[in-house]
Design an enzyme around this catalytic site. Structure first.
Site, PDB file in Angstrom:
ATOM      1  N   SER A  83       2.173   4.760  -8.631  1.00 55.82           N
ATOM      2  CA  SER A  83       3.214   4.474  -7.639  1.00 55.82           C
ATOM      3  C   SER A  83       3.946   3.188  -7.990  1.00 55.82           C
ATOM      4  O   SER A  83       5.177   3.112  -7.914  1.00 55.82           O
ATOM      5  CB  SER A  83       2.607   4.361  -6.238  1.00 55.82           C
ATOM      6  OG  SER A  83       2.085   5.606  -5.822  1.00 55.82           O
ATOM      7  N   ASP A  91     -41.980  11.649 -45.376  1.00 59.90           N
ATOM      8  CA  ASP A  91     -40.927  11.463 -46.378  1.00 59.90           C
ATOM      9  C   ASP A  91     -41.505  10.927 -47.685  1.00 59.90           C
ATOM     10  O   ASP A  91     -41.155  11.381 -48.778  1.00 59.90           O
ATOM     11  CB  ASP A  91     -39.860  10.505 -45.845  1.00 59.90           C
ATOM     12  CG  ASP A  91     -39.008  11.134 -44.747  1.00 59.90           C
ATOM     13  OD1 ASP A  91     -39.098  12.353 -44.561  1.00 59.90           O
ATOM     14  OD2 ASP A  91     -38.255  10.398 -44.087  1.00 59.90           O
ATOM     15  N   THR A 112       5.935  15.693  -4.704  1.00 61.63           N
ATOM     16  CA  THR A 112       5.811  14.266  -4.980  1.00 61.63           C
ATOM     17  C   THR A 112       6.832  13.516  -4.134  1.00 61.63           C
ATOM     18  O   THR A 112       7.570  14.112  -3.345  1.00 61.63           O
ATOM     19  CB  THR A 112       6.076  13.954  -6.466  1.00 61.63           C
ATOM     20  OG1 THR A 112       7.460  14.189  -6.747  1.00 61.63           O
ATOM     21  CG2 THR A 112       5.207  14.816  -7.379  1.00 61.63           C
ATOM     22  N   GLY A 169       8.385   9.986 -15.325  1.00 61.47           N
ATOM     23  CA  GLY A 169       7.251  10.493 -14.550  1.00 61.47           C
ATOM     24  C   GLY A 169       6.930  11.942 -14.821  1.00 61.47           C
ATOM     25  O   GLY A 169       5.798  12.386 -14.606  1.00 61.47           O
ATOM     26  N   HIS A 223     -36.880   8.518 -34.201  1.00 62.26           N
ATOM     27  CA  HIS A 223     -37.422   9.870 -34.074  1.00 62.26           C
ATOM     28  C   HIS A 223     -37.864  10.195 -32.659  1.00 62.26           C
ATOM     29  O   HIS A 223     -38.737  11.030 -32.446  1.00 62.26           O
ATOM     30  CB  HIS A 223     -38.593  10.057 -35.045  1.00 62.26           C
ATOM     31  CG  HIS A 223     -38.203   9.959 -36.474  1.00 62.26           C
ATOM     32  ND1 HIS A 223     -38.238   8.778 -37.168  1.00 62.26           N
ATOM     33  CD2 HIS A 223     -37.716  10.894 -37.334  1.00 62.26           C
ATOM     34  CE1 HIS A 223     -37.824   8.977 -38.405  1.00 62.26           C
ATOM     35  NE2 HIS A 223     -37.493  10.248 -38.532  1.00 62.26           N
ATOM     36  N   GLY A 248     -35.422  13.950 -41.973  1.00 60.93           N
ATOM     37  CA  GLY A 248     -35.245  14.886 -40.880  1.00 60.93           C
ATOM     38  C   GLY A 248     -33.817  14.899 -40.372  1.00 60.93           C
ATOM     39  O   GLY A 248     -33.080  13.921 -40.498  1.00 60.93           O
ATOM     40  N   ASP A 278      -7.058   9.863  -3.848  1.00 60.14           N
ATOM     41  CA  ASP A 278      -8.205   8.977  -3.679  1.00 60.14           C
ATOM     42  C   ASP A 278      -8.119   8.154  -2.407  1.00 60.14           C
ATOM     43  O   ASP A 278      -8.919   7.244  -2.202  1.00 60.14           O
ATOM     44  CB  ASP A 278      -8.362   8.050  -4.891  1.00 60.14           C
ATOM     45  CG  ASP A 278      -7.060   7.359  -5.266  1.00 60.14           C
ATOM     46  OD1 ASP A 278      -6.101   7.451  -4.466  1.00 60.14           O
ATOM     47  OD2 ASP A 278      -6.998   6.764  -6.335  1.00 60.14           O
ATOM     48  N   GLY A 279      -7.154   8.466  -1.539  1.00 60.64           N
ATOM     49  CA  GLY A 279      -7.112   7.863  -0.216  1.00 60.64           C
ATOM     50  C   GLY A 279      -6.623   6.440  -0.152  1.00 60.64           C
ATOM     51  O   GLY A 279      -6.902   5.734   0.825  1.00 60.64           O
TER      52      GLY A 279
END
Length: 602
Positions: A470, A137, A518, A510, A244, A79, A424-425
């Site tokens: 950074s 089979d 930036t 960068g 399967h 299969g 992302d704080g």
């Protein structure tokens, strides 16, 4: 297709049932459920110059059938949904052809017979059918074999049944799983060497007794157009499942990779089970860590490590390891382990060359016992660990560092708040980490009299403690600037050159430029102003510094009106970003702190 001793709850539900119940099938990146098998086979063949399709059938053949003349041809299949099995193993040294059924459905005997006759007509001395132990089979390949014999074809069949899941297999016997791929390789190598059909059957039949497989899964799979094959609550995993979509022989809680692998190998080698693989200390094995479809490469590498360590802890020699996608179950998030006890002759056949696209490029070096750790030839010295002597500039540079650190710590929450609007704080947190690392270093070290050495020290601390982009940018700036200021060359012009060199390094590596929202939008205007130090009279240096700090503050404030073209903020809609860039604000804060120290203010 029949499965021995399988729990039948939760098998795939049909499209009609789903429509009645208002349930949608799993998403698949296909054109249609009806055409996906044919289109997948065509995609495989079109992408490989060594394969071709038999017109009118789901049969993939070697495109160089003339090279089979006088040799035994190998045919396998089953299969679809197990890709790269089986068509991915077609090539010199492995299969001659593969026949595909629908997804998880045995191929029709007519197509199997067509494949056999194509190989026979190419001049093959015989055809070996390699069949997994599933009722459909066995029936369909067996029927095609009998029909081929009636037409004068020398054909034989090997049944692969190496599943170790069942302690007491039913009359249907053990299932054929990923160990089938080993048989493809071993039989293919023998056929390529010119062995007769009877010789190949005899050798692989004996090797089959030394192969065992067990699978586990963290998820079901879903046939195109159907719901998932079984329901699996979060935190559970199926143990001893097939390929399967059927559930396993038992269900247990998900554990660590080490624990799961140990459980699998314990089960596979348990002498009380009728389907166990005998394995003792000193045995040499080939290991196949098979991704059932949806495990990440990272998870697979972790499981592979676990398997090697677990086997070696039992005194088993791990001779070869293959890890990846070899016999899948659509998108099932699971793994199977196949172990094959191997002598030198078996390893020779495993190492024999093949052109099959899905067979991995294995190392022919025994993996157990080899040295796999490289010791570094040189030890990287950290500037912050070196001993330094003070100089005339040490006191003012010490004060400047202290002021920078205290200012960044005061700004921590403000910088985090600005960063939450576009990232992302954690911008304030990362700068605070750097500030604390510098403060800690200052407590136990003297500030070197050479400005360049101090910049290298700070670069090392920032690189190690600040992290993220950074940290890399600041470290680049400081490292590039360090070579331009020494004890003998630390005048205003040298500092201007150093600042410019640091800024250019940030732009080069960068990828950002002024106007991209930036930290460069604060730094570049300030540096452009500081370059004037090279030509300004000594009495005018402070005015230049004051102007540079004002330019930095203005540049930072102006970023609120700029569209981000670099950094994480560039992936956010400009309508959602209306505050100044936190990196630019941080740069302006640092420059202001230095100015206050130089002006004599605290």
């Amino acid at each position: 297709m029949a499965f021995p001793q399988i729990r039948t709850h939760g098998m795939p539900r049909c499209v009609t049932c789903m429509r009645i119940n208002g349930i949608s099938p799993q998403k698949k990146l296909i054109n249609s459920a009806e055409s996906c098998v044919d289109e997948a086979l065509l995609g495989l063949v079109r992408a490989s110059g060594g394969l071709s399709l038999l017109k009118g059938h789901r049969v993939v053949l070697r495109s160089d059938l003339e090279n089979l003349k006088g040799k035994v041809a190998l045919l396998s299949g089953g299969g679809s949904g197990h890709e790269p099995a089986h068509a991915g193993y077609i090539g010199a040294g492995m299969l001659s052809a593969a026949v595909a059924g629908g997804v998880f459905a045995s191929p029709p005997p007519g197509s199997i017979l067509a494949a056999i006759l194509s190989l026979h007509n190419a001049g093959a001395s015989g055809v070996l059918l390699i069949v997994k132990n599933y009722t459909g089979d066995r029936l369909n390949f067996g029927l095609a074999a009998e029909q081929a014999r009636n037409q004068g074809v020398a054909v034989d069949m090997v049944i692969v049944a190496e599943d170790c899941a069942f302690d007491q297999p039913s009359k249907a016997g053990r299932r054929g799983l990923c160990g089938t791929v080993f048989i493809h390789k071993l039989a293919g190598a023998l056929a390529e060497e010119g062995c007769s059909l009877d010789q190949i059957v005899s050798k692989v039949t004996e090797i089959l007794k030394r192969i065992g497989t067990l699978g586990v899964s963290l998820s079901p799979c879903s046939v195109p157009g159907c719901l998932p094959s079984f329901d699996l609550p979060p935190g559970d995993m199926e143990v001893g499942l097939g390929i399967h979509g059927e559930p396993g022989i038992k269900r247990s809680k998900v554990a660590s990779a080490d624990e799961v692998v140990k459980t699998m190998i314990d089960h596979m080698t348990n002498p009380s089970s009728q389907s166990h693989l005998p394995l003792k200390s000193g045995d040499s094995v080939v290991v196949c860590v098979n991704n059932l479809g949806a495990l990440s490469c990272l998870e697979m590498a972790v499981v592979t490590r676990s398997a090697i360590i677990c086997l070696e802890s039992r005194g088993v020699v791990v001779a070869r390891v293959m890890s990846g996608l070899f016999m899948t179950s659509l998108e099932m998030a699971g793994v199977s382990l196949t172990l094959m006890r191997a002598d030198k002759e078996t390893l020779r056949l495993i190492d024999a060359k093949t052109t099959a696209p899905a067979w991995p490029n294995l190392s022919n070096v025994c993996l157990s016992g080899r040295s796999y750790i490289t010791e570094p030839q040189t030890t990287i010295k950290r500037p912050q660990d070196e001993k330094h002597s003070e100089g005339p500039l040490s006191p003012v540079m010490h004060k400047a560092l202290e002021k920078i650190c205290s200012s960044l710590l005061e700004k921590q929450e403000e910088l985090n708040s600005l960063d939450r609007a576009s990232g992302d704080g954690d911008c304030g947190n990362t700068h605070a980490q750097a500030a604390r690392a510098i403060q800690e270093w200052l407590q136990g070290h003297v500030v070197p009299g050479c400005p360049g050495k101090l910049l290298s020290v700070v670069a090392g601390l920032v690189q190690e403690k600040m992290g993220g982009s950074s940290g890399a940018l600041y470290s680049l700036f400081l490292t590039a600037a360090a070579g331009h200021v020494t004890e003998g060359r630390s005048n205003a012009a040298a500092w201007a050159t150093a600042m410019n060199a640091g800024t250019e390094a940030m732009k080069k590596y960068g990828g950002a430029a002024p106007g991209d929202r930036t930290m460069l939008d604060a730094l570049c205007p300030a540096v452009d102003e500081l370059i004037k130090l090279a030509t300004a009279p000594s009495g005018g240096h402070m005015a230049v510094l004051q102007s540079a700090v004002k330019k930095a503050a203005s540049g930072a404030e102006a970023t609120r009106d700029l569209k981000a073209r670099a950094g994480r903020a560039s992936y956010i809609s400009p309508n959602l970003v209306s505050l100044p860039d936190p990196g630019a604000v941080a740069v302006a804060t640092i420059l202001k702190a230095i100015l206050e120290v130089l002006e004599g203010r605290k």
